[in-house]
Design an enzyme around this catalytic site. Structure first.
Site, PDB file in Angstrom:
ATOM      1  N   HIS A   1     -11.468 -36.448 -22.427  1.00 17.06           N
ATOM      2  CA  HIS A   1     -12.219 -37.467 -21.687  1.00 17.06           C
ATOM      3  C   HIS A   1     -13.689 -37.343 -22.073  1.00 17.06           C
ATOM      4  O   HIS A   1     -14.225 -36.240 -22.196  1.00 17.06           O
ATOM      5  CB  HIS A   1     -12.041 -37.259 -20.181  1.00 17.06           C
ATOM      6  CG  HIS A   1     -12.984 -38.067 -19.365  1.00 17.06           C
ATOM      7  ND1 HIS A   1     -13.115 -39.433 -19.535  1.00 17.06           N
ATOM      8  CD2 HIS A   1     -13.870 -37.722 -18.385  1.00 17.06           C
ATOM      9  CE1 HIS A   1     -14.036 -39.880 -18.694  1.00 17.06           C
ATOM     10  NE2 HIS A   1     -14.510 -38.865 -17.994  1.00 17.06           N
TER      11      HIS A   1
ATOM     12  N   CYS B   1     -11.249 -40.809 -13.653  1.00 20.73           N
ATOM     13  CA  CYS B   1     -11.305 -40.602 -15.108  1.00 20.73           C
ATOM     14  C   CYS B   1     -10.015 -40.011 -15.676  1.00 20.73           C
ATOM     15  O   CYS B   1      -9.810 -40.010 -16.884  1.00 20.73           O
ATOM     16  CB  CYS B   1     -12.480 -39.705 -15.473  1.00 20.73           C
ATOM     17  SG  CYS B   1     -14.053 -40.382 -14.958  1.00 20.73           S
TER      18      CYS B   1
ATOM     19  N   ASN C   1     -19.465 -42.891 -20.785  1.00 22.90           N
ATOM     20  CA  ASN C   1     -18.260 -42.520 -20.049  1.00 22.90           C
ATOM     21  C   ASN C   1     -17.580 -43.798 -19.554  1.00 22.90           C
ATOM     22  O   ASN C   1     -18.109 -44.486 -18.692  1.00 22.90           O
ATOM     23  CB  ASN C   1     -18.660 -41.615 -18.871  1.00 22.90           C
ATOM     24  CG  ASN C   1     -17.476 -41.159 -18.031  1.00 22.90           C
ATOM     25  OD1 ASN C   1     -16.368 -41.660 -18.175  1.00 22.90           O
ATOM     26  ND2 ASN C   1     -17.726 -40.224 -17.145  1.00 22.90           N
TER      27      ASN C   1
END
Ligand code: ACO
Length: 322
Positions: A249, A112, A279
């Site tokens: 994020h 990520c 996500n």
């Protein structure tokens, strides 16, 4: 010399998966998902869409936003955990699609935090004067490595791609301090088992499925995200009150709220795409930048703080004057 944002782009697949859809697939509920994660819907790539398909669409939008063509780009860096193929890099498909026959293209894997790692690399090449324009993409088809029978993970992830073009600053831009002020990247492999996959090409000859110790990841996330944000603020001598927006994020709204609170940001100074995107791993920060610019919240001259954390663990913080 600094790396200035010349253009942003993003692409989300058409198909939307709602929490109600997930209720039919695993034992979960819309209220559980909303309360524990903040996610309402996520986009899922169709069977003929791959990470490269999404990346190319995001890249084309970023090029058009920057008023550039493939002939202007010296380097493509694509951050992904879900490449089309084991080799070659998905980035070379983007290179071909944008009509770029010069320069180089390669993938980066930092889960990520991938977009931040890729931006950090781009910044080094631009600041050293080796290249002029770098196309950085975060692109994922996480739906392909999610175990759709595992309610612990399948409600969290979505597909998408975001792209940013960085260009070498002009003397005028240097004078007003535009571009990347700094990006700090970290990793700590001792925690690699907390967020991983059940396999990989060398170990099991397949890509495996996402495996996660959610509670442990959560605990480390808020600390690492706020620590690295404070580190980059201290290094650049900038205070939170000087920053216009936090662009974190997008993993879990509680992680974002916890980090924002620790750093001293009100939620109206945070770009949030999580409710409608889930996500999207390496794609989440460039997609949030794209949404912020598209909605008019992010404007030229503003100072944004980027903050990422993912498998490895990897984590990163960056400050950019748009
Ligand atoms: N629906 C209903 N119940 C569920 C679901 C679901 N989808 N998933 C888990 N549960 C259950 C669990 O089985 C558990 O039941 P039990 O008590 O009977 O064992 C209960 O809910 C509570 O589980 P917890 O894990 O304690 O729930 P928590 O509040 O921690 O939320 C979550 C879980 C959302 C995964 C959270 O830990 C989290 O977001 N962690 C961060 C992980 C993350 O975002 N990872 C993404 C990559 S890393 C990154 O991007 C930073």
């Amino acid at each position: 010399m600094r790396s200035v944002v010349r253009g942003v782009g993003g692409y989300l697949p058409e198909k939307i998966l709602t929490n109600a859809d997930l209720e039919k697939m695993v034992e979960t509920s819309d209220s559980w998902i909303r309360e524990r994660t903040g996610i309402e819907t996520r986009h899922i790539a169709s069977s003929d869409e791959f990470t490269s398909t999404l990346a190319i669409k995001a890249a084309q939008k970023a090029l058009s936003n920057a008023g550039l063509t493939g002939a202007d780009i010296d380097m493509v860096i694509l951050a992904t955990t879900t490449p089309d193929d084991t080799t070659p890099a998905t980035a070379v498909k983007v290179q071909e699609a944008i009509g770029m026959t010069q320069g180089c293209a390669f993938d980066v894997q930092a889960a990520c935090s991938g977009f931040m790692y890729a931006s950090c690399i781009a910044n080094q090449f631009i600041c050293s004067g080796q290249v002029r324009h770098v196309l950085v993409i975060g692109a994922e088809t996480l739906s392909r490595i999610v175990d759709w029978t595992d309610r612990n993970t399948c409600v969290l992830f979505g597909d998408g791609a975001g792209a940013v073009i960085y260009g070498a600053s002009t003397p005028e831009e240097d004078e007003v301090g535009m571009g990347i002020l700094d990006i700090i990247i970290h990793s700590d492999g001792r925690y690699r088992q907390l967020l991983t996959t059940t396999g990989g090409v060398s170990r099991t000859q397949n890509a495996g499925y996402v495996l996660m110790e959610g509670r442990e990841v959560f605990r480390h996330a808020v600390k690492n995200l706020s620590d690295v944000a404070e580190e980059v603020l201290a290094k650049t001598g900038i205070s939170v009150s000087d920053v216009d927006y936090l662009v974190p994020h997008q993993a879990n709204v509680r992680i974002i709220e916890g980090t924002a609170k620790k750093l001293g940001f009100d939620m109206d100074r945070v770009i949030l795409t999580l409710p409608c995107q889930g996500n999207t791993s390496a794609a989440s920060i460039p997609l949030a930048l794209y949404e912020g610019v598209k909605s008019g919240r992010l404007k030229k001259g503003q100072l944004v703080l980027l903050d990422a954390m993912g498998g490895g663990f990897t984590w990163a913080g960056g400050l950019i004057r748009l």
